[in-house]
Enzyme design. Structure first.
Site, mmCIF file in Angstrom:
data_model
loop_
_atom_site.group_PDB
_atom_site.id
_atom_site.type_symbol
_atom_site.label_atom_id
_atom_site.label_comp_id
_atom_site.label_asym_id
_atom_site.label_seq_id
_atom_site.Cartn_x
_atom_site.Cartn_y
_atom_site.Cartn_z
ATOM 1 N N ASP A 142 85.769 60.599 70.019
ATOM 2 C CA ASP A 142 85.583 59.483 69.100
ATOM 3 C C ASP A 142 84.138 59.508 68.579
ATOM 4 O O ASP A 142 83.644 60.552 68.179
ATOM 5 C CB ASP A 142 85.948 58.181 69.832
ATOM 6 C CG ASP A 142 86.085 56.976 68.921
ATOM 7 O OD1 ASP A 142 87.191 56.734 68.419
ATOM 8 O OD2 ASP A 142 85.082 56.265 68.718
ATOM 9 N N ASP A 181 97.782 60.888 69.696
ATOM 10 C CA ASP A 181 96.763 60.040 69.068
ATOM 11 C C ASP A 181 96.997 59.978 67.563
ATOM 12 O O ASP A 181 96.721 60.944 66.847
ATOM 13 C CB ASP A 181 95.362 60.581 69.360
ATOM 14 C CG ASP A 181 94.268 59.708 68.753
ATOM 15 O OD1 ASP A 181 94.590 58.597 68.302
ATOM 16 O OD2 ASP A 181 93.104 60.135 68.742
ATOM 17 N N HIS A 240 94.664 58.251 72.299
ATOM 18 C CA HIS A 240 93.281 58.298 71.835
ATOM 19 C C HIS A 240 92.287 58.381 72.991
ATOM 20 O O HIS A 240 91.346 59.169 72.948
ATOM 21 C CB HIS A 240 92.975 57.079 70.968
ATOM 22 C CG HIS A 240 91.635 57.145 70.311
ATOM 23 N ND1 HIS A 240 91.308 58.124 69.392
ATOM 24 C CD2 HIS A 240 90.524 56.377 70.449
ATOM 25 C CE1 HIS A 240 90.053 57.961 68.996
ATOM 26 N NE2 HIS A 240 89.559 56.909 69.619
#
Length: 299
Positions: A121, A248, A278
């Site tokens: 991320d 994800d 995720h």
């Protein structure tokens, strides 16, 4: 205004008995935990720098740290506004440049070298950019569920809904956000651990601003940093292992383009982490750590 968070909020965090340490990154202190290795700056020591994203903290890596620590030094910071790190109360103080400079200063303060970057991320946006600009400090890259958005990309509808929710919700439940980003169910004490750094909305400015910092146009702040990183990484000659989760909906589309961008990524196994979403560190941390150690061993 700068806020520090009391350690009392972390008293009930399960399975994370690492002593917090702090690095001065300018106006704020960045918290981190460390395990394995000698704790020194020997440039031959394997060093795993593990970077989380939105809206988590170093706790996310707890399932991976023991396995990685058997192979080298493991350093896991909390990004500014997250975990035990200091935070600004004003949302306007959060910028791509601020986050990048804080991470750069952190790595320089600890004089980290021979780094295997493990990033997910926003940890990937920031960490990959730093690796592109300070390649001499980095030995390997392991990008996971991330990307380098330069403003030319189209974000999926799921992301736009998430970004609006995070920015505008009157009562933002960080634990619920994490639960929704996992493939497997999380226990309530784990979700409370993700809530721990955010006792009230004053402490949430960093978490609320991350999605809005993703460049939506090449003219947006941060777009040049990420575009330059893409250009530099297109000539990356050190090992890279792209490791994404199959479930994800937000970042899965970045996986193949990132694997094609990094010239050495195709030298590594073509692996997806199944039954993970995720927050793949939460869903399959032990499995991922084994993949990373095997990657280090073969390179």
């Amino acid at each position: 205004m700068v806020l520090s968070i009391s350690e009392e909020h972390f008293e009930d965090v399960p399975d994370f008995d690492y002593e917090p340490q702090y690095a001065d990154v300018g106006e704020l202190d960045m918290a981190y935990v460390e395990t394995g290795g000698s704790g020194g700056s020997d440039d031959v020591e394997e060093t795993f720098l593990c970077l989380h994203g939105e809206p988590t903290w170093s706790f996310l890596y707890r399932k991976m740290m023991p396995t990685l620590a058997e192979r080298g030094r493991v350093v896991v910071p909390d990004l500014i506004g997250c975990g035990r790190s200091d935070r600004y109360e004003d949302r306007d103080d959060y910028t791509v440049g601020m986050h990048y400079d804080a991470l750069r200063t952190f790595v320089e303060r600890l004089d980290l070298t021979n780094i295997t970057l493990v990033c997910q991320d926003w940890g990937g946006l920031l960490g990959l950019s730093l690796a592109a600009n300070q390649a001499e400090r980095f030995a390997r890259l392991v990008p996971m569920n991330t990307g380098l958005p330069d403003g030319s990309q189209e974000m999926p509808d799921t992301w736009h809904a998430f970004a609006e929710l995070v920015a505008t919700a009157d009562d933002l439940d960080i634990g619920e956000l994490v639960a929704n980003g996992c493939y497997r169910d999380c226990s309530e004490d784990v979700l409370d651990a993700y809530r721990a750094p955010f006792p009230d909305d004053r402490y949430m400015a960093g978490a609320r601003t991350f999605p809005g910092l993703v460049p939506q146009s090449p003219d947006d702040p941060g777009a040049d940093l990420f575009a330059d990183a893409r250009d530099r990484l297109a000539e990356w000659e050190k090992p890279a292992f792209v490791l994404f989760a199959s479930e994800d909906p937000i970042t899965a589309g970045n996986r193949n383009p990132l694997r094609e961008l990094l010239p050495t990524a195709s030298d590594q196994p073509d692996v997806w982490i199944d039954e993970a979403a995720h927050f793949l560190q939460e869903d399959a941390g032990e499995e991922i750590a084994e993949h990373i150690v095997a990657f280090v061993d073969r390179t």
